[in-house]
Design an enzyme around this catalytic site. Structure first.
Site, short mmCIF file in Angstrom:
data_model
loop_
_atom_site.label_atom_id
_atom_site.label_comp_id
_atom_site.label_asym_id
_atom_site.label_seq_id
_atom_site.Cartn_x
_atom_site.Cartn_y
_atom_site.Cartn_z
N SER A 101 31.35 -30.02 9.64
CA SER A 101 30.06 -29.95 10.30
C SER A 101 29.24 -31.23 10.14
O SER A 101 29.65 -32.30 10.56
CB SER A 101 29.29 -28.73 9.77
OG SER A 101 28.14 -28.47 10.52
N ASP A 241 25.44 -32.33 15.67
CA ASP A 241 26.10 -32.63 14.41
C ASP A 241 27.58 -32.88 14.67
O ASP A 241 28.02 -32.92 15.82
CB ASP A 241 25.87 -31.52 13.38
CG ASP A 241 26.49 -30.19 13.81
OD1 ASP A 241 26.70 -29.99 15.03
OD2 ASP A 241 26.75 -29.35 12.94
N ASP A 243 30.41 -31.28 14.51
CA ASP A 243 31.24 -30.37 15.31
C ASP A 243 30.48 -29.74 16.46
O ASP A 243 30.98 -28.83 17.12
CB ASP A 243 31.87 -29.29 14.43
CG ASP A 243 30.85 -28.35 13.81
OD1 ASP A 243 29.68 -28.75 13.65
OD2 ASP A 243 31.23 -27.21 13.45
N ASP A 245 28.01 -27.72 16.81
CA ASP A 245 27.55 -26.33 16.87
C ASP A 245 26.05 -26.23 16.61
O ASP A 245 25.50 -25.13 16.63
CB ASP A 245 28.35 -25.42 15.94
CG ASP A 245 28.14 -25.73 14.46
OD1 ASP A 245 27.53 -26.76 14.13
OD2 ASP A 245 28.63 -24.94 13.62
#
Length: 451
Positions: A101, A241, A243, A245
């Site tokens: 993340s 961020d 990834d 999400d």
């Protein structure tokens, strides 16, 4: 919290804490647990972000999964929510995302999704942990033609982008937006997505090299996109961020519009349109005090959960709510996604801007953000328990709460993803809450030191 999986998957320093050997075992265990009721040869999808270690862990997971007879489809570099969507779209039996993340490049992690695109329950994660850590039963290793196959889903990014486009009928013509991809997963999707809907884009940090993910960019370093908005005369900026999400925004002046303000904007717009189910937004204990004041004024109910988007989602699913999220920018639109999706959040924000034909600063003014101080005290393992078990720490927290009264609050919690105890204070007077936060943090620091 489990022994292997925290609040957002298994994480650690890649190569040591999260080794190839451990990844292979997780692959084997996940394939066995998640597909135990299959009457066909199961298929698991694997996606990853741009970290250099992603390739190593991807190969190890694939080796583990195929060694117990399941098939693998490689998705390549994609956002986490893309994996969650494609599990359902491709009718796969499970999905795996390799990402840490918002954390630096040296870390990596493994998130697991079931066949319906939702993150695994605590019970299923416990079953996987028991196989990996306790060896409660041997792996059903295959040989010869019993070994699973590995294939590549060539059109995975295109299929995900097409799905997001299908969720909006708005045109973003005339909107100029700066987009910070954090040198992560959004680098392969964001520019195509937003330009296809008519937006004019200024792209930032979309050249990943395996080591620069989240490095002085993205949603954890919002100053980069803020400067771009001002210098490139954009109407807003978006920051994802690693990834993708989560999403944070900045207005036309470069001022932060955090997750709380975004949820407030969406809740108000959805309630006005009659689409906010039960007139309720789901938020966490870390949401700003100003959000709760906004909700009370607007007649919007709030459901409050522990920190972690998995807990927000559990509350949404349990009661049929369709909007929830966190201050950090994890926002879930329950009718369209099974997890937080930064790019979907960005689309929804642009929709409101296009519909209202106003500035983001005006939209964000719907909520006053109370001053907040957030401190982190390093604490490993058992040392985190001092916040519940040490009487000196408990007394310091109680004294602080009394000093704040009704105009503020204190929240002390152990991080589920990092070796930290977090101290958060809110109130109208910054100097007062800052002094109180430093005082409580020092008491905790001393308790951790003597643990």
């Amino acid at each position: 919290m489990g022994r292997l999986f925290g609040t957002d998957g298994a994480r650690g320093v890649a190569g040591s804490e999260l080794s190839a050997e451990l990844a292979m075992e997780i692959g084997r265990a996940a394939a066995m647990v998640l597909t135990q009721h299959c009457t066909h040869t199961p298929t698991l999808l694997i996606g990853r972000d741009t970290r250099r270690s992603g390739g190593m862990l991807e190969a190890a997971l694939a080796a583990g999964i195929t060694s117990v007879g399941a098939h693998v489809r490689m998705l390549g570099v994609l956002p986490t929510p893309a994996v969650a969507y494609l599990v359902r779209a491709y009718q796969a039996d499970a999905g795996v995302m390799i990402s840490a993340s918002h954390n630096p490049a040296k870390y990596n992690g493994i998130k697991l999704f079931s066949h319906d695109g939702y993150k695994l329950s605590d019970a299923l994660e416990a079953e996987i942990e028991a196989l990996v850590l306790d060896h409660v039963q041997p792996y059903t290793l295959q040989s010869g033609d019993g070994i699973g196959s590995v294939s590549v889903a060539e059109n995975a990014a295109d299929d995900y982008i097409r799905y997001l486009i299908s969720l909006t009928h708005a045109s973003f013509q005339g909107i100029r937006v700066a987009i910070d991809c954090a040198n992560g997963s959004a680098s392969v999707t964001a520019e195509r997505l937003f330009t296809s809907l008519g937006a004019s884009v200024v792209m930032l940090h979309n050249t990943p090299d395996g080591l620069n993910i989240n490095e002085n960019c993205g949603s954890t370093h919002i100053e980069a996109v803020a400067e771009a908005v001002r210098s490139q005369r954009c109407q807003l900026g978006l920051a994802f961020d690693g990834d993708a999400d989560r999403c944070l925004a900045v207005d036309e002046n470069g001022n932060l519009v955090d997750g709380d303000k975004l949820i407030a904007i969406f809740a108000q717009a959805m309630r006005a349109a009659g689409t906010l189910r039960s007139d309720t937004a789901v938020v966490t204990v870390m949401s700003n005090l100003g959000f709760f004041k906004f909700a009370e004024r607007e007649g919007i109910r709030t459901a409050i959960t522990k920190v972690g988007d998995r807990y927000v989602l559990e509350e949404m699913r349990a009661h049929g709510y369709n909007l929830g999220g966190e201050q950090s920018g994890h926002i879930i639109f329950g009718e369209d996604s099974t997890t937080g999706d930064g790019q979907l959040t960005a689309l929804r924000l642009l929709e409101v801007l296009a519909d209202r034909r106003t500035k983001l600063s005006k939209l964000a003014a719907v909520m006053e953000r109370y001053p907040q101080v957030l401190l982190g005290i390093r604490a490993e393992g058992a040392a985190k328990r001092c916040i519940d078990e040490d009487p000196t720490v408990r007394a310091a927290i109680d004294d602080c709460s009394r000093a704040l009264g009704e105009d503020g609050r204190i929240l002390v919690r152990a991080s589920g993803t990092e070796p930290l105890i977090r101290v958060m204070l809110e109130g109208r007077n910054f100097e007062k809450i800052n002094a109180l936060a430093l005082s409580v943090a020092e008491v905790i620091r001393q308790a951790v030191k003597h643990d």
